[in-house]
Each structure stands twice: as C-alpha cells, then as structure tokens.
Design an enzyme around this catalytic site. Structure first.
Site, PDB file in Angstrom:
ATOM      1  N   LYS A  11       0.816  -1.213   0.000  1.00 50.74           N
ATOM      2  CA  LYS A  11       0.000   0.000   0.000  1.00 50.74           C
ATOM      3  C   LYS A  11       0.858   1.275   0.000  1.00 50.74           C
ATOM      4  O   LYS A  11       2.068   1.221   0.258  1.00 50.74           O
ATOM      5  CB  LYS A  11      -0.927  -0.017   1.216  1.00 50.74           C
ATOM      6  CG  LYS A  11      -1.977  -1.129   1.142  1.00 50.74           C
ATOM      7  CD  LYS A  11      -2.907  -1.073   2.329  1.00 50.74           C
ATOM      8  CE  LYS A  11      -3.984  -2.129   2.230  1.00 50.74           C
ATOM      9  NZ  LYS A  11      -4.930  -2.033   3.367  1.00 50.74           N
ATOM     10  N   TYR A  51     -12.481  -1.543  -4.085  1.00 52.13           N
ATOM     11  CA  TYR A  51     -13.011  -1.701  -2.734  1.00 52.13           C
ATOM     12  C   TYR A  51     -14.532  -1.540  -2.664  1.00 52.13           C
ATOM     13  O   TYR A  51     -15.076  -1.304  -1.586  1.00 52.13           O
ATOM     14  CB  TYR A  51     -12.332  -0.713  -1.775  1.00 52.13           C
ATOM     15  CG  TYR A  51     -10.919  -1.119  -1.436  1.00 52.13           C
ATOM     16  CD1 TYR A  51     -10.673  -2.175  -0.575  1.00 52.13           C
ATOM     17  CD2 TYR A  51      -9.830  -0.447  -1.977  1.00 52.13           C
ATOM     18  CE1 TYR A  51      -9.375  -2.554  -0.256  1.00 52.13           C
ATOM     19  CE2 TYR A  51      -8.527  -0.812  -1.672  1.00 52.13           C
ATOM     20  CZ  TYR A  51      -8.314  -1.875  -0.813  1.00 52.13           C
ATOM     21  OH  TYR A  51      -7.028  -2.249  -0.504  1.00 52.13           O
ATOM     22  N   ASN A 114      -2.095   0.065   6.905  1.00 50.67           N
ATOM     23  CA  ASN A 114      -1.598  -1.216   7.393  1.00 50.67           C
ATOM     24  C   ASN A 114      -0.666  -1.946   6.424  1.00 50.67           C
ATOM     25  O   ASN A 114      -0.573  -3.166   6.453  1.00 50.67           O
ATOM     26  CB  ASN A 114      -2.754  -2.111   7.838  1.00 50.67           C
ATOM     27  CG  ASN A 114      -3.744  -2.379   6.736  1.00 50.67           C
ATOM     28  OD1 ASN A 114      -3.449  -2.216   5.560  1.00 50.67           O
ATOM     29  ND2 ASN A 114      -4.937  -2.797   7.114  1.00 50.67           N
ATOM     30  N   HIS A 117      -2.182  -5.317   1.477  1.00 51.97           N
ATOM     31  CA  HIS A 117      -3.488  -5.953   1.292  1.00 51.97           C
ATOM     32  C   HIS A 117      -3.216  -7.409   0.975  1.00 51.97           C
ATOM     33  O   HIS A 117      -2.263  -7.722   0.271  1.00 51.97           O
ATOM     34  CB  HIS A 117      -4.229  -5.306   0.107  1.00 51.97           C
ATOM     35  CG  HIS A 117      -5.422  -6.091  -0.340  1.00 51.97           C
ATOM     36  ND1 HIS A 117      -6.673  -5.916   0.203  1.00 51.97           N
ATOM     37  CD2 HIS A 117      -5.542  -7.080  -1.268  1.00 51.97           C
ATOM     38  CE1 HIS A 117      -7.515  -6.740  -0.377  1.00 51.97           C
ATOM     39  NE2 HIS A 117      -6.858  -7.459  -1.279  1.00 51.97           N
ATOM     40  N   GLU A 128      -9.393 -10.174  -7.533  1.00 53.89           N
ATOM     41  CA  GLU A 128      -8.476  -9.062  -7.297  1.00 53.89           C
ATOM     42  C   GLU A 128      -7.278  -9.112  -8.236  1.00 53.89           C
ATOM     43  O   GLU A 128      -6.840  -8.086  -8.754  1.00 53.89           O
ATOM     44  CB  GLU A 128      -8.041  -9.063  -5.835  1.00 53.89           C
ATOM     45  CG  GLU A 128      -9.184  -8.744  -4.902  1.00 53.89           C
ATOM     46  CD  GLU A 128      -8.890  -8.954  -3.437  1.00 53.89           C
ATOM     47  OE1 GLU A 128      -9.758  -8.613  -2.622  1.00 53.89           O
ATOM     48  OE2 GLU A 128      -7.803  -9.464  -3.086  1.00 53.89           O
TER      49      GLU A 128
END
Length: 147
Positions: A11, A51, A114, A117, A128
C-alpha cells in the site's frame, strides 16, 4: 481445496516509507513466488471499484482516498495454500493485534495504514488479481523468468 495463488498490494504508506524491498524479501523468504508484479497508482475511481464491497461502510471514502494517495505494488503470488499462508504472514489488519514477525507488525502504521493488502479467499484472489493483471501480463513475466 486451497488454491496456490493469492493477490497482494504493498500500500501507499509502506511504498512511501521505503519498505517495499523488505516486504518483498519477507514474502519470498516465506516461500512465495512472485508470478506477476507492477508498480502503479490507483485513481480514486479505480480504488472505489476495487473496494466497492466496502462502499456502505463508514471508512469507504477514507480508504479510497488513502489507496489513491500514492504508488502501490500489485503482485500475484504462488505457493501451496497461498491465501491462508499469506494471511498468516501479513498478520491482523490492526497492527497492534498482529503477531510478532508479521508484515503488519513490522511495517504498518495504523489500522487504516496497514502496509499491505492480502486476499481473504481463493475466489477474491482471482477477482483481485484479474483487476490488476491480464493473462498476457502473467505469460510475459513467466517468459522473462524462464530465460
């Protein structure tokens, strides 16, 4: 039966902080093989599409804004039991709850930032991965790796 592929993204927070190399090293040392990978940046619209499963949640707008804030590295990984093993490697979504030695424990800043993913099922890994890569992308990378 568990599949042998999963999808991941490094990310924007981890990319910006310069952790991509260390994260990729952890992935490879855990026995995963990268079969497709690219650096890209999502627009807010593309982040919203990726998302969209979360669009009714209160954090959706913030998530899309964050995910379009900088470059990411998208990868398809291969290993037996890929999804479950990768989820173990990355750790809990909240880094405060992540196990020692996991990617999120080492590199995540917060619940929202975080670091990585990871797909949560074989079905989502396919969806995805197909969002970011075509069959041509994988074939091209396999040919380069074989030479």
């Amino acid at each position: 039966m568990a599949g042998n592929r999963t999808f991941t993204m490094i990310k924007p927070d981890a990319f910006e902080a310069g952790h991509s190399g260390d994260i990729i090293k952890m992935i490879e040392e855990a026995g995963f093989r990268i079969v497709a990978g690219k650096v890209t940046q999502l627009s807010a619209e593309l982040a919203g599409k990726f998302y969209e499963v979360h669009q009714e949640r209160p954090f959706y707008g913030e998530l899309c804004e964050f995910m379009s804030s900088g470059p990411i590295i998208a990868m398809i990984l291969e290993k037996d039991n890929a999804v479950e093993d990768f989820r173990t490697l990355i750790g809990a979504t909240n880094p405060a709850e992540a196990a020692e030695g996991t990617i999120r424990k080492r590199f995540a800043k917060s619940l929202g930032e975080n670091a990585v993913h990871g797909s949560d099922s074989d079905e989502n890994a396919t969806i995805e991965g197909n969002f970011f890569f075509t069959q041509f992308d994988e074939v091209g990378i396999r040919k380069v790796a074989a030479n």
